[in-house]
Write an enzyme that holds these catalytic residues in place. Sequence first.
Site, PDB file in Angstrom:
ATOM      1  N   ASN A   1       0.806  -1.230   0.000  1.00  0.00           N
ATOM      2  CA  ASN A   1       0.000   0.000   0.000  1.00  0.00           C
ATOM      3  C   ASN A   1       0.834   1.273   0.000  1.00  0.00           C
ATOM      4  O   ASN A   1       0.401   2.300   0.519  1.00  0.00           O
ATOM      5  CB  ASN A   1      -0.968   0.022   1.196  1.00  0.00           C
ATOM      6  CG  ASN A   1      -1.855  -1.198   1.195  1.00  0.00           C
ATOM      7  OD1 ASN A   1      -2.305  -1.623   0.125  1.00  0.00           O
ATOM      8  ND2 ASN A   1      -2.077  -1.787   2.356  1.00  0.00           N
ATOM      9  N   ARG A   2       2.046   1.171  -0.508  1.00  0.00           N
ATOM     10  CA  ARG A   2       2.946   2.333  -0.548  1.00  0.00           C
ATOM     11  C   ARG A   2       3.297   2.868   0.848  1.00  0.00           C
ATOM     12  O   ARG A   2       3.708   4.007   0.994  1.00  0.00           O
ATOM     13  CB  ARG A   2       2.349   3.477  -1.390  1.00  0.00           C
ATOM     14  CG  ARG A   2       2.134   3.109  -2.859  1.00  0.00           C
ATOM     15  CD  ARG A   2       3.487   2.958  -3.562  1.00  0.00           C
ATOM     16  NE  ARG A   2       3.370   2.794  -5.006  1.00  0.00           N
ATOM     17  CZ  ARG A   2       3.421   1.611  -5.636  1.00  0.00           C
ATOM     18  NH1 ARG A   2       3.557   0.476  -4.960  1.00  0.00           N
ATOM     19  NH2 ARG A   2       3.349   1.556  -6.947  1.00  0.00           N
TER      20      ARG A   2
END
Length: 209
Positions: free
Chosen positions: A187-188
Amino acid sequence: MEQQFAALRAEYSAAGLSEADLTPEPVALFRRWFDEVGVLPEPNAMVLSTVGVDGRPSSRAVLLKGVDERGFVFFTNYDSRKGLELNDRPDCALLFPWHPLQRQVRVEGRAERVSLTESAAYFATRPRGAQLGAWASPQSQVVSAEELASSYADAEARFPDQVPVPGHWGGYVVLPDVVEFWQGRPNRMHDRWRYRRHGDGWVTERLAP
Ligand SMILES: Cc1cc2nc3c(=O)[nH]c(=O)nc-3n(C[C@H](O)[C@H](O)[C@H](O)COP(=O)(O)O)c2cc1C
């Protein structure tokens, strides 16, 4: 944005980098990560960025040839663009782009020339062709293929046996004052840990991804 690039999106899911993984100084962690590099092609290739007197930055790949308590060592032509820029402005940055490992290491610091003894010791380990090339190539200058070939032939004739270290060639050590370890996460929400030199030691800080 071109669709072809916009759709390229890897999901990073490898193990994270937590505070418990940090070493007291960054070179030890760099060595640990380097040991884990595995089968990457040219894992010691790093991007070196320098700045000209006019403030214009430039980047190129060089090979890491050693890392020790001083910092990161590479070899080059002192009269090349990077060499001349480092003479005027030793501030520089290194980047190790280890994409397949979902990792990058960023270094900021100052480059100093290594001793002639250290440069000569490394030069002696290079293949003869590379040694002659160091004499023959006025790195970063505009040349013709004919000039280069004739300058290589001249070097071959001049040094039939041992090839001495050219005065314009040698090593630099980048003395780090900032080193950042970046580990890709889902999710970065990547892990970023920055070491900052502080007095005789280092402070570590987590940075937002
Ligand atoms: C993987 C790779 C490794 C390289 N390693 C070195 C190196 O160790 N030393 C060097 O002078 N040039 C090396 N080069 C060439 C440099 O990228 C660059 O072309 C050259 O040093 C001239 O740069 P400059 O004109 O900015 O000074 C390497 C290039 C690649 C692609």
